[in-house]
Structures are given as C-alpha cells and as structure tokens.
Scaffold this motif. Structure first.
Motif: not given
Length: 339
Positions: A263, A266, A270-271, A281, A287-293
């Motif tokens: 993480q 990432y 990432a991006k 972005k 970041v949580n679990m390879s996502n922006l939340v």
C-alpha cells in the motif's frame, strides 16, 4: 525509479523494511533508510542489499522523539542529496501503556506520529519542490495513516480548545489524568491528525497549472503483523495484557508486513504514468486496498474542517519555535488555503 532518490523512515523493521526492499528492486539512484540508530540501520541495509542485489542504499539515523535529530537529518539531506522524489513517512509508535513525555516535552505518540514527521516534511519541502521544477516530476510525500482514523472524532474539549491550545491540551498530562481511557484512543487520534495534515498541505500547494509540484498522499497499510506493538509487554498492567491477548488473536487474520508495504508503494507510484492528471487524482488522497477512498465522516464534517485548519496553524507555530526555517518555508512555497 532510475535516477530517482527515495527516503523511507522507520525502515529497519516491519512495513518500512519491506517497503525499502520493494523500492530497492525498482533500481532508484539512491535509497535512504532512516532508522533510530546506526547499528540497526546498517543491519537492515545489509539484509536489503543481500536480498535485492541493490547497492545504492544508505542508512541514516533519526529519532523522531528528538527534534534535534530530525533537523540534523534534514540538514544532511539538503547538503548531500541532489533530489528527493519520494519521502515515505512510515515510522510511528503505539503506546497504550501509560503517559510518556519526550525530551522535547511533548507526549511521545503525538511527537513521533505527528509533530516530528510534519517538521521533516516542512524542512524537506524546498528540496522536493526544487526536484519537481528541475526535473518536471511530481515528488510524492507518503504519510502512513490507518483505517483507525475512522474510529476517532476527538473529544469536545479538543475540538473546542482555544486557538493555539489544541495540541498543547492534547499532549498534556492533565488531559490524560482526567480520563485514563483516552490512552486507548491515542493511536487512532494521531492517525486522524495524519490525514488532516495531508489534506491541509494539499490544499495549500500551488495549482499544478503553475507547473509540477509535490503530491501528498495518506495511506492505510491495514492491520499487519509488525513491531508496532513491541512495547506492549507489562504483565503488571491488566489492561495492557488484555489488549495484547486481543491483538495476538487478531494477528491470525492479519496481513504480513510485506503485504502491508504494498500500500505504501501504491501511494508512492500509483497513477504516475498518467502525468499531471494522475497526480491531481492522488493529491490529498487516502489510499486503502490499492484504491483512493473517502476519508471519515468526521474529517469531512464542519468540525473536522475547522480542526484541520486550527491544527495546521498550530503546527506551524510550534515547529517554527523548534526550527526557525519552518515559517519561512511555508510563506515562500505554499499559498493560503482557498475558502
């Protein structure tokens, strides 16, 4: 990461150690691992070199419970590093066992998890922005937070504290003695402050339309087996014993340090291949679990927004007394927050 420079704090154990290994395999120009003492740093450096076959790694010392070592680390970085592309602020503590004060007079968890990393970020900001301008890149500041920030809302006494007194109150022994259960919330409260700092800094950076700038990101590595709870060994403390037993049971379902470190990676890269759009972005994201939340409801609330600004202003005042460069850096490199 060819040609780039990476700094990882708390890199001799746990998630930070695994993060440093990942970075080493990406072939940066230089990898700096920041550790509490030289012996531990050198041991970690040797293992990383052996496991990754990467040689351009240096172990530097920094003890976040001592502001003087943070200043010394930043001074060394200014003198020896030509650029800083990634600053991963991973080092942290969780001390539920009792009230503890640093040599600088602040409650230990607050200083290690918040004040010292913020000081380091401010002092390295000019070099990171210089890197952005000179190389046309977007250096990343990765701040390790936690999903426990969703559990924190702060007590009204903290939210409503007079201007300039929030962190002083939060750090005081008097505040702790009022309700011992406050200790149980201390870690998640500091992780909430991490999120507030990332958002506050992001909102004060010049717009990317004026050229490349840094990208601050908060990251949740999730619950991992790590050395974070290494101080939870006091058989005379019934409350601490129960907490230890609970977490020992939870660790059966926990991620490994290596899984958690993904993480942080990432958050750092990432991006990037999307250029400026990708940085927009990520900037100020969580970041949580390879996502922006989305962050917690409290962070997004009016109380949360007010607290974010008040803590930001307080940090600048506090840290400017510790290092006179802070106020000048903020004035020169950042802009007033848009209302």
């Amino acid at each position: 990461l060819s040609g780039k420079t990476v700094i990882v704090t708390g890199a001799n154990v746990g998630i930070g150690f695994e993060t440093a290994k990942h970075f080493a395999r990406m072939n940066p120009e230089k990898l700096i691992i920041a550790c509490r003492n030289q012996e531990k740093g050198d041991e970690a450096k040797k293992v990383i070199q052996e496991e990754t076959n990467f040689s351009r790694i240096e172990a530097w010392t920094m003890e976040l419970s001592d502001f003087s070592t943070v200043k010394a680390f930043a001074d060394r970085a200014e003198k020896e590093l030509h650029r800083i592309d990634y600053l991963v602020e991973n080092a942290g503590v969780a001390n539920p066992g009792g009230y503890k004060v640093t040599k600088d007079g602040w409650e230990d968890t607050l200083q290690v998890n918040n004040l010292a990393p913020t000081l380091l970020a401010f002092l390295l900001l000019p070099k990171m922005l210089e890197t952005a301008k000179k190389h046309g890149t977007y250096p990343r500041l990765v701040v390790v937070s936690s999903n426990t920030h969703y559990w924190s809302t702060f007590e009204r006494e903290i939210i409503d504290a007079p201007k300039g007194k929030i962190l002083e109150t939060f750090s005081s022994e008097k505040y702790f003695l009022k309700d011992p259960s406050i200790l149980d919330n201390r870690y998640q409260d500091t992780k909430l402050i991490n999120v507030l700092f990332v958002r506050a800094l992001s909102s004060r950076l010049p717009p990317s339309t004026e050229g490349p700038t840094i990208t601050p990101v908060a990251v949740n590595p999730s619950f991992c087996i790590s050395s974070l709870r290494r101080g939870w060994h006091d058989p005379s403390n019934e409350r601490l014993v129960k907490m230890r037993e609970l977490f020992d049971e939870m660790e059966k379902q926990a991620f490994t340090g290596e899984e958690g470190s993904r993480q942080l990676i990432y958050g750092a890269i990432a991006k990037e291949d999307e250029g400026g759009e990708g940085e927009e972005k990520m900037r100020g994201g969580y970041v949580n679990m390879s996502n922006l939340v989305e962050v917690s409801d409290f962070v997004l609330s009016e109380d949360g927004k007010k607290l974010e600004d008040k803590i930001w202003d307080e940090c600048i005042e506090i840290l400017s007394k510790i290092d006179g460069r802070v106020k000048g850096i903020v004035a020169e490199y950042l802009i007033p927050k848009k209302v």
